[in-house]
Design a protein around this motif. Structure first.
Motif, PDB file in Angstrom:
ATOM      1  N   LYS A 169       0.830  -1.207   0.000  1.00 30.28           N
ATOM      2  CA  LYS A 169       0.000   0.000   0.000  1.00 30.28           C
ATOM      3  C   LYS A 169       0.869   1.263   0.000  1.00 30.28           C
ATOM      4  O   LYS A 169       0.613   2.214  -0.729  1.00 30.28           O
ATOM      5  N   SER A 193      -7.186   6.694   1.964  1.00 27.83           N
ATOM      6  CA  SER A 193      -7.717   5.470   1.376  1.00 27.83           C
ATOM      7  C   SER A 193      -9.233   5.367   1.498  1.00 27.83           C
ATOM      8  O   SER A 193      -9.821   5.892   2.440  1.00 27.83           O
ATOM      9  N   TYR A 198      -8.032   1.192   6.684  1.00 28.70           N
ATOM     10  CA  TYR A 198      -6.776   1.931   6.481  1.00 28.70           C
ATOM     11  C   TYR A 198      -7.009   3.429   6.647  1.00 28.70           C
ATOM     12  O   TYR A 198      -7.726   4.037   5.853  1.00 28.70           O
ATOM     13  N   TYR A 210       6.711  13.527   0.574  1.00 25.90           N
ATOM     14  CA  TYR A 210       5.543  12.692   0.910  1.00 25.90           C
ATOM     15  C   TYR A 210       5.325  12.810   2.413  1.00 25.90           C
ATOM     16  O   TYR A 210       6.033  12.214   3.207  1.00 25.90           O
ATOM     17  N   ARG A 212       3.374  11.767   5.212  1.00 25.54           N
ATOM     18  CA  ARG A 212       2.373  10.792   5.702  1.00 25.54           C
ATOM     19  C   ARG A 212       1.702  11.356   6.932  1.00 25.54           C
ATOM     20  O   ARG A 212       2.363  11.941   7.798  1.00 25.54           O
TER      21      ARG A 212
HETATM   22  C1  PML Z   1      -4.950   3.975  -0.811  1.00 22.31           C
HETATM   23  O1  PML Z   1      -5.080   2.969  -0.123  1.00 22.31           O
HETATM   24  O2  PML Z   1      -5.616   4.100  -1.819  1.00 22.31           O
HETATM   25  C2  PML Z   1      -4.051   5.093  -0.420  1.00 22.31           C
HETATM   26  C3  PML Z   1      -3.156   4.831   0.756  1.00 22.31           C
HETATM   27  C4  PML Z   1      -2.434   6.076   1.171  1.00 22.31           C
HETATM   28  C5  PML Z   1      -1.505   5.962   2.338  1.00 22.31           C
HETATM   29  C6  PML Z   1      -0.348   5.029   2.195  1.00 22.31           C
HETATM   30  C7  PML Z   1       0.640   5.181   3.349  1.00 22.31           C
HETATM   31  O3  PML Z   1       0.469   4.496   4.367  1.00 22.31           O
HETATM   32  O4  PML Z   1       1.591   5.974   3.234  1.00 22.31           O
END
Ligand code: PML
Ligand code: MG
Length: 254
Positions: A169, A193, A198, A210, A212
């Motif tokens: 992911k 997501s 998630y 990026y 997060r």
């Molecule tokens: C998705 O599942 O479509 C996007 C996930 C985004 C985050 C990924 C991460 O943990 O950095």
């Protein structure tokens, strides 16, 4: 990698009919594969679509096509993880990062309104930061960023080095964000997501990397978001062409 022939392999899965019939999006996937690995690539996308937390699909399409254009190599974005206590704090941080990137506050608020109204899309919304309006004409489909990948061995070395989970992911999100932010018209991407299990998302940009954010929604919530804040009105067609068609490999080590 250079000089080899690659194939773009794509999957999309839906429930209660195909996407075209108004079915609910379950899962999508993008890979680049050599001819000899197509079997493996198709099987991994099949598994992804069949075992998804959004449910069991009754429609799936997997296709591959030969890539004739040269593949662009793009470095991974620098990564930072922001631990937050709640989705509210995570969303406040996301807004702050978007402002730091020069996106007017009014545009951010308009974008959030759009996100709330369009949470079941399989592709991305393109949002012009000056107009404060959505500029793609793809309706509920959105723009699907495609033709990109990152070789597992290189990703895993990178992930170990930066102490990031080796999860598919995370890899998929970094590949997509890395490709998109490599285009000068992309000012930022905001994403979380649509998977109910998630809750981590991110704000990505060339400038801040990026970022997060560990919590952007509550567990169980199936509303996701992918929106590109762009500055490209006069070159929209070529921007969409880049996102959909330009083949890209993310590469950390030479
Ligand atoms: C998705 O599942 O479509 C996007 C996930 C985004 C985050 C990924 C991460 O943990 O950095
Ligand atoms: Mg998903």
């Amino acid at each position: 990698m250079q000089g080899r022939k690659y194939y773009s392999v794509r999957m999309r899965a839906a429930k209660d009919g195909s996407h075209e019939q108004g079915g609910n999006h379950i899962s999508g996937g993008e890979l680049l594969s050599t001819f000899s690995d197509i079997n493996y690539a198709v099987n991994s996308l099949l598994k992804k679509g069949l075992t998804h937390s959004r449910g069991r699909p009754d429609f799936m399409q997997i296709q591959f096509e030969c890539i004739n254009e040269p593949i662009k190599l793009v470095h991974p974005l620098k990564i930072e993880t922001n631990e937050v206590e709640s989705a509210e704090k995570g969303q406040a941080l996301a807004r702050k990062l978007l402002q730091q990137l020069g996106i007017p506050r009014k545009s951010i608020e308009k974008a959030y309104k759009l996100i709330t109204e369009n949470s079941g899309m399989r592709g991305a919304i393109l949002f012009d930061i000056h107009l404060g309006e959505r500029i793609d004409d793809r309706n509920e489909k959105g723009v699907r960023v495609s033709r990109m990948d990152w070789l597992d061995a290189d990703f895993e070395k990178w992930a170990d080095h930066f102490e990031v989970p080796r999860s598919p992911k995370v890899k998929e999100a970094l590949v997509l964000a890395g490709k998109a932010s490599n285009h000068p018209a992309t000012i930022a991407e905001l994403c979380w997501s649509d998977d109910p299990d998630y809750i981590t998302g991110y704000v990505a940009s060339k400038k801040l990397g990026y970022q997060r954010i560990t919590k952007l929604k509550e567990f169980g919530d199936e509303r996701g978001c992918r929106i590109f804040f762009v500055d490209c009105l006069e070159a929209l067609d070529s921007y969409i062409h880049y996102l959909e068609k330009q083949p890209v490999f993310i590469q950390w080590e030479e």
